[in-house]
Design an enzyme around this catalytic site. Structure first.
Site, PDB file in Angstrom:
ATOM      1  CE  LYS A 123      -4.366  -1.551   1.958  1.00 54.66           C
ATOM      2  NZ  LYS A 123      -5.302  -1.452   3.060  1.00 54.66           N
ATOM      3  CE  LYS A 206      -6.705  -8.068  -1.559  1.00 57.02           C
ATOM      4  NZ  LYS A 206      -6.530  -7.593  -0.188  1.00 57.02           N
ATOM      5  CE  LYS A 209     -12.896  -3.239   1.560  1.00 62.21           C
ATOM      6  NZ  LYS A 209     -13.635  -4.025   2.499  1.00 62.21           N
TER       7      LYS A 209
HETATM    8  P1  TYM Z   1     -10.736  -6.155   4.498  1.00 65.00           P
HETATM    9  O1  TYM Z   1     -11.781  -5.153   4.831  1.00 65.00           O
HETATM   10  O2  TYM Z   1      -9.745  -5.806   3.461  1.00 65.00           O
HETATM   11  O3  TYM Z   1     -11.412  -7.518   4.079  1.00 65.00           O
HETATM   12  C1  TYM Z   1     -12.406  -8.118   4.909  1.00 65.00           C
HETATM   13  C2  TYM Z   1     -12.297  -9.625   4.839  1.00 65.00           C
HETATM   14  O4  TYM Z   1     -12.459 -10.052   3.488  1.00 65.00           O
HETATM   15  C3  TYM Z   1     -11.358 -10.875   3.113  1.00 65.00           C
HETATM   16  N1  TYM Z   1     -11.069 -10.625   1.690  1.00 65.00           N
HETATM   17  C4  TYM Z   1     -10.933 -11.583   0.786  1.00 65.00           C
HETATM   18  N2  TYM Z   1     -11.033 -12.927   0.872  1.00 65.00           N
HETATM   19  C5  TYM Z   1     -10.846 -13.642  -0.256  1.00 65.00           C
HETATM   20  N3  TYM Z   1     -10.572 -13.071  -1.459  1.00 65.00           N
HETATM   21  C6  TYM Z   1     -10.468 -11.732  -1.599  1.00 65.00           C
HETATM   22  N4  TYM Z   1     -10.214 -11.182  -2.785  1.00 65.00           N
HETATM   23  C7  TYM Z   1     -10.654 -10.921  -0.436  1.00 65.00           C
HETATM   24  N5  TYM Z   1     -10.616  -9.583  -0.211  1.00 65.00           N
HETATM   25  C8  TYM Z   1     -10.863  -9.418   1.098  1.00 65.00           C
HETATM   26  C9  TYM Z   1     -10.208 -10.410   3.992  1.00 65.00           C
HETATM   27  O5  TYM Z   1      -9.209 -11.403   4.108  1.00 65.00           O
HETATM   28  C10 TYM Z   1     -10.921 -10.145   5.292  1.00 65.00           C
HETATM   29  O6  TYM Z   1     -11.093 -11.335   6.021  1.00 65.00           O
HETATM   30  N6  TYM Z   1      -7.511  -5.761   8.288  1.00 65.00           N
HETATM   31  C11 TYM Z   1      -8.774  -6.326   7.871  1.00 65.00           C
HETATM   32  C12 TYM Z   1      -9.939  -5.894   8.735  1.00 65.00           C
HETATM   33  C13 TYM Z   1      -9.759  -6.135  10.198  1.00 65.00           C
HETATM   34  C14 TYM Z   1      -9.829  -7.377  10.859  1.00 65.00           C
HETATM   35  C15 TYM Z   1      -9.633  -7.075  12.244  1.00 65.00           C
HETATM   36  C16 TYM Z   1     -10.016  -8.690  10.427  1.00 65.00           C
HETATM   37  C17 TYM Z   1      -9.532  -5.164  11.126  1.00 65.00           C
HETATM   38  N7  TYM Z   1      -9.461  -5.739  12.355  1.00 65.00           N
HETATM   39  C18 TYM Z   1      -9.611  -8.091  13.187  1.00 65.00           C
HETATM   40  C19 TYM Z   1     -10.019  -9.691  11.383  1.00 65.00           C
HETATM   41  C20 TYM Z   1      -9.816  -9.393  12.749  1.00 65.00           C
HETATM   42  C21 TYM Z   1      -9.060  -5.868   6.445  1.00 65.00           C
HETATM   43  O7  TYM Z   1      -8.577  -4.864   5.995  1.00 65.00           O
HETATM   44  O8  TYM Z   1      -9.974  -6.617   5.817  1.00 65.00           O
END
Ligand code: TYM
Length: 347
Positions: A123, A206, A209
């Site tokens: 990022k 990947k 969004k």
């Molecule tokens: P975020 O918001 O990017 O994504 C949310 C969840 O979706 C999964 N994900 C995917 N899984 C499969 N294929 C994809 N292309 C894909 N894109 C996203 C992510 O792996 C995630 O599980 N840091 C985290 C949010 C967070 C969090 C936490 C998660 C903050 N605190 C505590 C677990 C526990 C994030 O940015 O996810």
């Protein structure tokens, strides 16, 4: 020492996970996370789910959009099957224990650990100097999100694995530094056929969004025509589908579409390969489009219905936040005590 030494086995199973409301949710979020959040809830495990708005602002967010996206995220959780009575569903900023523990973890985590996070490197790129300090510290807040509840299991997609390893390191270092066995060492739960859903335009990237091309992803707000059109136009190679899973090797686009089919249908990749062995994409893509539309349309319809009543969504998030706070606050008070902080204010 204020906390009796526990063995790790004494931590009851508790699930925590979160999704950023930094844009609309995608099929990747649904298959990698949301769908599996529902499964865990339905298995009867204690589940806590969070729209992590404090994470979202590590990159500037337009305030009205952030509010809208947080409500839309909550609507997606509920439409996908999260029951706010059985699970706790809330937005992070309403439970201040997250950021309080996040700060404490900023003092536990090491700069070197954070610098090694591949998501930070991706990022920040060559422009690290211009990124917010919050973006750098983000995985430490993520550890706090989980550990403030002493959650033991965290369902996520593959891309969050390294952040969960850091969460384990923080828990271990905290426990060692203070001679306690206070925080559990969490288990990542990365399961299923679609732990890494890839872009429809490039099978090596990947689905995200934040991808500038809307054609690269399926959004949970897309209607049936949009979903079908995006799958029809998805990049592929000229070969028919193979007759073995090994045949998908070095065919990232084919592997991605087959994995999506498997995850949507609840079948294994091996079964999908078996069922479509030798098929051309001209046959497979319409089948995938039908399946995606049949699965996602009811969710989109329900999301739209829920979005008609934003006050009700806010009420659900507020109630979830109260329940979350009741679990987090006592844990945090114990942490302050372990750290040697005076807590004499009357509450
Ligand atoms: P975020 O918001 O990017 O994504 C949310 C969840 O979706 C999964 N994900 C995917 N899984 C499969 N294929 C994809 N292309 C894909 N894109 C996203 C992510 O792996 C995630 O599980 N840091 C985290 C949010 C967070 C969090 C936490 C998660 C903050 N605190 C505590 C677990 C526990 C994030 O940015 O996810």
């Amino acid at each position: 020492m204020s906390e009796p030494v526990q063995t790790p086995q004494t931590f009851p199973t508790r699930i925590f996970s979160g999704i950023q409301p930094s844009g609309g949710l995608t099929l990747g979020n649904y298959l990698g996370a949301l769908k599996r959040f529902v499964e865990k809830q339905d298995e009867g495990i204690e589940t806590i789910y969070c729209l992590v708005d404090m994470h979202a602002i590590t990159v500037w967010q337009e305030p009205e959009k952030l509010r809208q996206q947080t409500r839309e995220g909550a609507a997606a959780f509920i439409a996908a099957g999260i029951d706010p009575k059985r699970s706790i569903l809330f937005n992070q900023s309403q439970v201040s224990a997250h950021v309080e523990l996040g700060w404490i973890f900023n003092c536990v985590a090491r700069m070197g650990w954070m610098s090694r996070m591949t998501q930070w490197k991706d990022k920040a790129g060559k422009n690290a100097e211009a990124q917010s300090l919050g973006l750098f510290a983000y995985p430490s807040l993520m550890a706090a999100d989980i550990l403030v509840y002493k959650a033991t299991h965290v369902p996520v997609g593959e891309d969050q694995k390294q952040h969960l390893e850091l969460c384990r390191d923080i828990a271990i270092k905290f426990n060692n530094d203070y001679g306690v066995n206070f925080f559990p060492v969490v288990e990542p739960v990365i399961e299923g056929a679609a732990t890494r859903v890839m872009s429809l335009r490039d099978g090596t990237r990947k689905m995200s969004k934040s991808d500038p091309s809307d054609q690269s992803r399926i959004n949970l707000t897309d209607n049936a025509d949009m979903i079908a059109a995006k799958i029809r136009k998805a990049k592929t190679d000229p070969l028919p589908l193979p007759d073995s899973v090994e045949g998908l090797k070095d065919r990232p686009e084919a592997r991605n579409l087959v994995s999506i089919y498997a995850a949507l249908s609840g079948h294994s990749v091996a079964k999908v390969v078996h069922d479509f062995a030798g098929a051309q994409f001209g046959t497979f893509k319409p089948a995938l489009a039908d399946l995606a539309v049949a699965t996602l349309t009811p969710i989109t319809t329900e999301m739209n219905r829920l979005m008609q009543d934003p006050a009700e969504i806010d009420r659900i998030l507020g109630e979830g936040a109260e329940r979350a706070d009741a679990l987090a606050r006592p844990n945090l008070e114990q942490v302050y005590d372990i750290l040697g902080m005076i807590r004499s204010r009357r509450r």
